[in-house]
Write a protein that holds these residues in place. Sequence first.
Motif, PDB file in Angstrom:
ATOM      1  N   VAL A   5       7.422 -10.315  -5.637  1.00  0.00           N
ATOM      2  CA  VAL A   5       6.917  -9.382  -6.650  1.00  0.00           C
ATOM      3  C   VAL A   5       5.608  -8.787  -6.150  1.00  0.00           C
ATOM      4  O   VAL A   5       4.806  -9.460  -5.501  1.00  0.00           O
ATOM      5  CB  VAL A   5       6.695 -10.066  -8.022  1.00  0.00           C
ATOM      6  N   ALA A   6       5.422  -7.512  -6.449  1.00  0.00           N
ATOM      7  CA  ALA A   6       4.177  -6.819  -6.106  1.00  0.00           C
ATOM      8  C   ALA A   6       3.516  -6.386  -7.399  1.00  0.00           C
ATOM      9  O   ALA A   6       4.150  -5.768  -8.257  1.00  0.00           O
ATOM     10  CB  ALA A   6       4.454  -5.604  -5.225  1.00  0.00           C
ATOM     11  N   VAL A   7       2.254  -6.724  -7.552  1.00  0.00           N
ATOM     12  CA  VAL A   7       1.457  -6.301  -8.694  1.00  0.00           C
ATOM     13  C   VAL A   7       0.686  -5.059  -8.261  1.00  0.00           C
ATOM     14  O   VAL A   7      -0.048  -5.095  -7.271  1.00  0.00           O
ATOM     15  CB  VAL A   7       0.488  -7.420  -9.129  1.00  0.00           C
ATOM     16  N   MET A   8       0.846  -3.960  -8.993  1.00  0.00           N
ATOM     17  CA  MET A   8       0.260  -2.681  -8.580  1.00  0.00           C
ATOM     18  C   MET A   8      -0.429  -2.004  -9.754  1.00  0.00           C
ATOM     19  O   MET A   8       0.137  -1.904 -10.844  1.00  0.00           O
ATOM     20  CB  MET A   8       1.366  -1.764  -8.023  1.00  0.00           C
ATOM     21  N   ASN A   9      -1.660  -1.528  -9.544  1.00  0.00           N
ATOM     22  CA  ASN A   9      -2.356  -0.739 -10.551  1.00  0.00           C
ATOM     23  C   ASN A   9      -1.803   0.692 -10.583  1.00  0.00           C
ATOM     24  O   ASN A   9      -1.332   1.190  -9.554  1.00  0.00           O
ATOM     25  CB  ASN A   9      -3.853  -0.690 -10.255  1.00  0.00           C
ATOM     26  N   PRO A  10      -1.904   1.370 -11.721  1.00  0.00           N
ATOM     27  CA  PRO A  10      -1.389   2.742 -11.805  1.00  0.00           C
ATOM     28  C   PRO A  10      -2.108   3.734 -10.901  1.00  0.00           C
ATOM     29  O   PRO A  10      -1.561   4.807 -10.617  1.00  0.00           O
ATOM     30  CB  PRO A  10      -1.605   3.109 -13.283  1.00  0.00           C
ATOM     31  N   ASP A  11      -3.314   3.407 -10.452  1.00  0.00           N
ATOM     32  CA  ASP A  11      -4.043   4.341  -9.581  1.00  0.00           C
ATOM     33  C   ASP A  11      -3.850   4.031  -8.095  1.00  0.00           C
ATOM     34  O   ASP A  11      -4.629   4.480  -7.251  1.00  0.00           O
ATOM     35  CB  ASP A  11      -5.536   4.365  -9.922  1.00  0.00           C
ATOM     36  N   ILE A  12      -2.778   3.308  -7.781  1.00  0.00           N
ATOM     37  CA  ILE A  12      -2.396   3.062  -6.388  1.00  0.00           C
ATOM     38  C   ILE A  12      -1.383   4.118  -5.954  1.00  0.00           C
ATOM     39  O   ILE A  12      -0.491   4.485  -6.713  1.00  0.00           O
ATOM     40  CB  ILE A  12      -1.781   1.657  -6.219  1.00  0.00           C
ATOM     41  N   ARG A  13      -1.539   4.582  -4.726  1.00  0.00           N
ATOM     42  CA  ARG A  13      -0.585   5.520  -4.137  1.00  0.00           C
ATOM     43  C   ARG A  13      -0.201   5.000  -2.755  1.00  0.00           C
ATOM     44  O   ARG A  13      -1.057   4.725  -1.922  1.00  0.00           O
ATOM     45  CB  ARG A  13      -1.186   6.918  -3.989  1.00  0.00           C
ATOM     46  N   LEU A  14       1.111   4.888  -2.521  1.00  0.00           N
ATOM     47  CA  LEU A  14       1.572   4.567  -1.180  1.00  0.00           C
ATOM     48  C   LEU A  14       1.511   5.834  -0.332  1.00  0.00           C
ATOM     49  O   LEU A  14       1.779   6.929  -0.823  1.00  0.00           O
ATOM     50  CB  LEU A  14       2.994   4.023  -1.222  1.00  0.00           C
ATOM     51  N   HIS A  15       1.175   5.670   0.940  1.00  0.00           N
ATOM     52  CA  HIS A  15       1.168   6.826   1.832  1.00  0.00           C
ATOM     53  C   HIS A  15       1.937   6.540   3.121  1.00  0.00           C
ATOM     54  O   HIS A  15       1.975   7.376   4.017  1.00  0.00           O
ATOM     55  CB  HIS A  15      -0.267   7.279   2.136  1.00  0.00           C
ATOM     56  N   LYS A  16       2.544   5.361   3.168  1.00  0.00           N
ATOM     57  CA  LYS A  16       3.416   5.005   4.280  1.00  0.00           C
ATOM     58  C   LYS A  16       4.271   3.816   3.842  1.00  0.00           C
ATOM     59  O   LYS A  16       3.899   3.061   2.938  1.00  0.00           O
ATOM     60  CB  LYS A  16       2.615   4.650   5.534  1.00  0.00           C
TER      61      LYS A  16
END
Length: 298
Positions: free
Chosen positions: A89-100
Amino acid sequence: MELSVIIVSYYSREMMRECVQSIFDFNDLPDDELEVIVVENSPLDEALAMRELLVQFAGKPVKFIRNDCNRGYGGGNNAGIKQASGKVVAVMNPDIRLHKPLFKRAVEEFKSKNTLAMLGFKQIGNQSISYYLNPEFYFPLLRSFVERVANRMNRFNPRYFFLSGAFVFFDRQKFWDAGGFDEAIFLYMEEADISHRIRERAYSIQFIAGYSYLHLIDERVGFTAKAYRHLLDSLSYYCEKYNFNERKIRNRMLFEHRFKKKVARLLGRVELEAVMNSNIEVLLARSAGTATIHVDNN
């Protein structure tokens, strides 16, 4: 299912669409090996608006959960992880953006290392801090310097640092074996707490600098008074739980704030001086009656 991504929202609708879209844009796992779970901590009207926004991802593996109240970071993520199917499981905030792409690498790390319980990658944004010193290692005036140097040199040791909870991966079974997030902590120090319990169980925590993500966190001068009270609440609970000297840590914080206040005054940084003064007032109010902290109006 290989991976479940949990995103907890509290009035985060404006950031959510791009966050979720970046997950699918840079997913390098088979489509049926990834799911996204959005957990809404906001009131009903905002939750309904969030559900409507997520309709645009119809046909994608996106689940929506609404909590009946704001359960904070830990409680929100626990609710999502309980509904997760992924082994990781990955915990991610809404202001995270993947770029790769990086999901495949994360899953492979957990598969290849039997003791791995927690994994983080390089954060890019603001000061690009991917990990922080544990609360018990609060060194006045040196703390921020040590964190910046350690991050710049990619020197991570889980004995001294905890990974940023903005975007972090867990082995789901080991996460629950360690007790999950402690819901007695509403805000701040959840990552330090779960890291402590993971290490107590002889599981490993890893940081990989070769993969990165974007964190759109705003530059800020300091905490609001309300946020700072939450921080002190969490500090008190954390210290009591693990038998650390809270009084000593608060004294160190007070020394640092007073020093920064004087420097801010000399440099004419009015906003920073006001923040430091607010922090001092909150600390002194919290410590009223504690003999080791002395009132200083300078």
